[in-house]
Design an enzyme around this catalytic site. Structure first.
Site, PDB file in Angstrom:
ATOM      1  N   GLU A 275       5.612   0.180  14.880  1.00  0.00           N
ATOM      2  CA  GLU A 275       4.191  -0.118  14.653  1.00  0.00           C
ATOM      3  C   GLU A 275       3.512   0.950  13.803  1.00  0.00           C
ATOM      4  O   GLU A 275       2.734   0.629  12.907  1.00  0.00           O
ATOM      5  CB  GLU A 275       3.462  -0.265  15.996  1.00  0.00           C
ATOM      6  CG  GLU A 275       3.901  -1.455  16.829  1.00  0.00           C
ATOM      7  CD  GLU A 275       3.443  -2.792  16.261  1.00  0.00           C
ATOM      8  OE1 GLU A 275       3.854  -3.834  16.798  1.00  0.00           O
ATOM      9  OE2 GLU A 275       2.665  -2.804  15.284  1.00  0.00           O
ATOM     10  N   ARG A 279       1.995   0.001  10.137  1.00  0.00           N
ATOM     11  CA  ARG A 279       0.527   0.065  10.076  1.00  0.00           C
ATOM     12  C   ARG A 279       0.046   1.355   9.421  1.00  0.00           C
ATOM     13  O   ARG A 279      -0.799   1.331   8.522  1.00  0.00           O
ATOM     14  CB  ARG A 279      -0.067  -0.054  11.485  1.00  0.00           C
ATOM     15  CG  ARG A 279       0.278  -1.340  12.201  1.00  0.00           C
ATOM     16  CD  ARG A 279      -0.564  -1.516  13.438  1.00  0.00           C
ATOM     17  NE  ARG A 279       0.016  -2.496  14.358  1.00  0.00           N
ATOM     18  CZ  ARG A 279      -0.684  -3.215  15.224  1.00  0.00           C
ATOM     19  NH1 ARG A 279      -1.994  -3.076  15.301  1.00  0.00           N
ATOM     20  NH2 ARG A 279      -0.084  -4.080  16.031  1.00  0.00           N
ATOM     21  N   ASP A 408      12.137 -11.246  13.326  1.00  0.00           N
ATOM     22  CA  ASP A 408      11.474 -11.708  12.097  1.00  0.00           C
ATOM     23  C   ASP A 408      11.539 -10.793  10.878  1.00  0.00           C
ATOM     24  O   ASP A 408      12.131 -11.121   9.851  1.00  0.00           O
ATOM     25  CB  ASP A 408      10.013 -12.068  12.391  1.00  0.00           C
ATOM     26  CG  ASP A 408       9.273 -11.012  13.207  1.00  0.00           C
ATOM     27  OD1 ASP A 408       9.816  -9.903  13.393  1.00  0.00           O
ATOM     28  OD2 ASP A 408       8.147 -11.286  13.651  1.00  0.00           O
TER      29      ASP A 408
END
Length: 656
Positions: A275, A279, A408
């Site tokens: 993350e 980000r 994904d």
């Protein structure tokens, strides 16, 4: 008076006052010991220690049964043909024969040298003690203050940050145009999306500034365990490039100022490697490439250095989490027997290649290439990549394969590694093509109603359920159509269109016209959520992302229409006075809010909507590749001739 503390300096300890302590005692009647007396006590103890070390050194004659010279004690020998290790860990020399007398002589000379050194240190200490005792109280205090100042200066230098990074060419930013569409209708809709972004940002600015995210109903800051217990301003970093692309430059400057003054990665916080990479590092790099402001590059590199200890595993597969201060890593407790997750350790390549480009440090590139090569050597059941891999053993965990959550972006980054290399990283393209072929064979099906969906492979059977996260794949198939093997470009563009249609149906079949977290194709139900815990919408971007890619490649007006439907639904059902909130049930006409404005709503959802209603010259695919958090990174050209020596590769990175 505060008791003097001992501070190491040049191998000695000298008395100094504790930081913040007064230079003079507050109660002189109770503390009459002078600094000279205290210093004398300390020096006496030091002298006693020196004499003890001198007289209690082991005598050679008492230890003749050990054939160890001084050099054997001080310098361990490793794996020499003439050496072996005792069970205690001591190094024992075998078969030295006629060299014994020579080695005894060397040992005696070494011990004599050691005694001489101790004697010299002892005499030096006595001389320094005499000099100290001749000094007045004021001189001693001045000396102490000087040493304190020196330590403080050293600490300041240590905290000053990394050395300046090497200058590298910046990409041409002419592609960051206004992007105003020629159609008045599209311009009006784009202006509305910008207004939604302004509302989301202004609400965060007012109620959650500096916090990771916002609780728009409670009107206060919010954070989740992926950011640890720290306030890292995730929304600020995630939203920067969206603000820049939308021309909201005052807001961008506010964010830049906060990052410059407040963003600190030296905190004791356990964060998600995945993350914070997508980000923070992705967001900071994109902000740097768009604006040219050095602070973003420096902060990205500071954070990247904090993530590197996560790779210290037996296999080089990184831990899911790492403590930014200590560097200690671990995996999520719920992940198959302590495994790392495919979509997490497989979604680092884009950012880490750019880190090597910007810093000249090959470590980042080597880390991600090591992951790729390790995966290439492993057996894959049915050609599929399981979602779990144990970083200790290098073995797959539970055989669960998904193009949605847990899997994904691994596939996305294979394709985008190829695109970001200006299509020269053919290894990445081949790996992507092989993976997609296996996915088509085992996971992609058509429902009875004719909807194409991507199921999940669990322990040998297909679960006919598709997650909202998997809806990004429509855009991925379209993006990867050009360059497909066997002239399959048309096939994959069509497959992307079919996935876009299915995901639109998942929206259209709800009351709110917003898609659920997951939807089934079973028992007569198609593209509909069944379980209550799958009916929520948390401002996710994946469906709109696919609409945008399909619009860019086809200019079919239905994609703009579908995107506008989603934008209207978000504005109608998710907007509150304090920002935007997710909803818990998209099938209820009176939904309850989850009271979280996700940072990815500003980074992805609103950015993709804005780009959908912009002209194609805003962020063209020839120059930019978007990471999985929608942060644009420039295309790089990899030349196998000169440049960085990256382990077994000589790869030069120059901007395309």
């Amino acid at each position: 008076m505060t008791t003097p503390a001992l501070l190491p300096l040049s191998g000695r300890r000298i008395p100094t006052l504790s930081p913040g302590a007064s230079s003079f005692p507050h109660h002189r009647a109770t503390l009459r010991l002078s600094e000279k007396f205290i210093l004398l006590l300390i020096l006496s103890a030091f002298i006693t220690l020196c004499f003890g070390a001198f007289f209690f050194l082991p005598d050679n004659s008492k230890h003749k049964r050990f054939d160890l010279g001084l050099e054997d004690v001080l310098i361990p020998h490793i794996d020499s043909p003439k050496e072996g290790k005792h069970a205690s860990g001591q190094v024992v020399i075998h078969g030295q024969g006629g060299h014994d007398e020579h080695r005894h002589r060397e040992r005696e000379e070494g011990e004599e040298s050691l005694r001489d050194k101790i004697r010299a240190d002892h005499e030096r200490a006595l001389q320094e003690a005499k000099e100290k005792l001749r000094k007045s109280r004021e001189e001693l205090q001045a000396e102490i203050q000087t040493e304190k100042n020196k330590v403080m200066e050293d600490l300041k230098k240590k905290d000053a940050g990394p050395k300046p990074l090497p200058p590298v060419p910046m990409p041409k930013v002419v592609s960051v145009s206004d992007g105003e569409p020629p159609e008045p209708d599209a311009k009006e809709k784009r202006d509305k999306i910008r207004e939604m972004m302004k509302h989301a940002w202004d609400s965060y600015r007012q109620y959650g500034w500096g916090h990771n995210e916002l609780k728009p109903l409670a009107k206060k800051g919010h954070s989740t365990n992926i950011f640890g217990n720290s306030q890292l301003g995730a929304t600020i970093v995630d939203a920067l490039d969206t603000l820049y692309i939308m021309g909201l430059h005052e807001e961008f400057k506010d964010g830049q100022e906060w990052i410059d003054q407040n963003l600190d990665f030296g905190v004791n916080a356990e964060v998600s490697v995945f993350e914070v990479n997508i980000r923070f590092i992705g967001g900071l790099l994109a902000a740097y490439y768009l604006s040219g402001q050095e602070v973003f590059k420096l902060k990205a590199v500071q954070l990247a250095e904090k993530l590197l200890p996560a790779f210290n595993t037996p296999t080089g597969i990184p831990w899911a989490m790492v403590n930014l201060k200590s560097g200690v890593g671990r995996n999520w407790g719920w992940a198959s027997a302590g495994s790392s997750i495919l979509a997490e350790f497989g979604t680092l390549h884009m950012e880490f290649v750019h880190l090597t480009y910007l810093t000249g440090n090959p470590a980042y590139y080597q880390k991600v290439m090591h992951i790729r090569k390790l995966l290439a050597k492993m057996d894959r059941p049915n050609g599929l990549y399981p979602n779990y891999l144990n970083p200790r053993t290098g073995r797959w965990g539970q055989h669960h394969t998904s193009v949605g959550g847990l899997g994904d972006s691994f596939y996305e980054y294979l394709l985008k590694a190829w695109l970001m290399s200006d299509k020269t990283d053919t290894e990445a393209r081949k790996t992507y093509d092989d993976a997609i072929e296996a996915i088509e064979r085992h996971l992609i099906r058509k429902s009875n109603g004719g909807l194409t969906f991507i199921g999940e492979w669990k322990n040998g059977h297909l679960e006919r359920k598709m997650g909202h996260l998997a809806c990004f794949a429509g855009g991925m198939f379209a993006l990867g159509a050009d360059g497909s093997p066997d002239d399959k470009a048309g096939h994959y563009l069509q497959l992307g269109a079919e996935i876009a249609h299915t995901c639109h149906e998942s929206y259209d079949r709800t009351v709110l016209k917003l898609g659920p977290e997951a939807f089934k194709f079973d028992s007569g139900l198609e593209a509909v959520a069944v379980r209550q815990n799958e009916k929520y919408y948390i401002l996710r971007p994946e469906v709109i992302e696919t609409y945008w890619y399909m619009w860019r490649f086809t200019h079919d007006p239905k994609y703009r229409q579908w995107g506008w439907e989603a934008a209207q639904a978000i504005d109608k059902y998710c907007r509150v006075s304090g920002g935007f909130s997710g909803v818990k049930d998209v099938y209820s006409s009176n939904p309850t809010y989850d009271d979280v404005q996700q940072s990815f709503f500003l980074a992805e959802t609103l950015k993709y909507l804005y780009l959908l209603f912009s002209s194609d010259d805003l962020m063209p695919f020839e120059s930019w590749v978007f990471n999985t958090e929608a942060h644009p990174l420039p295309v790089l050209h990899l030349e196998c001739s000169m440049g960085f020596l990256l382990k077994d590769y000589a790869v030069g990175l120059t901007l395309y």
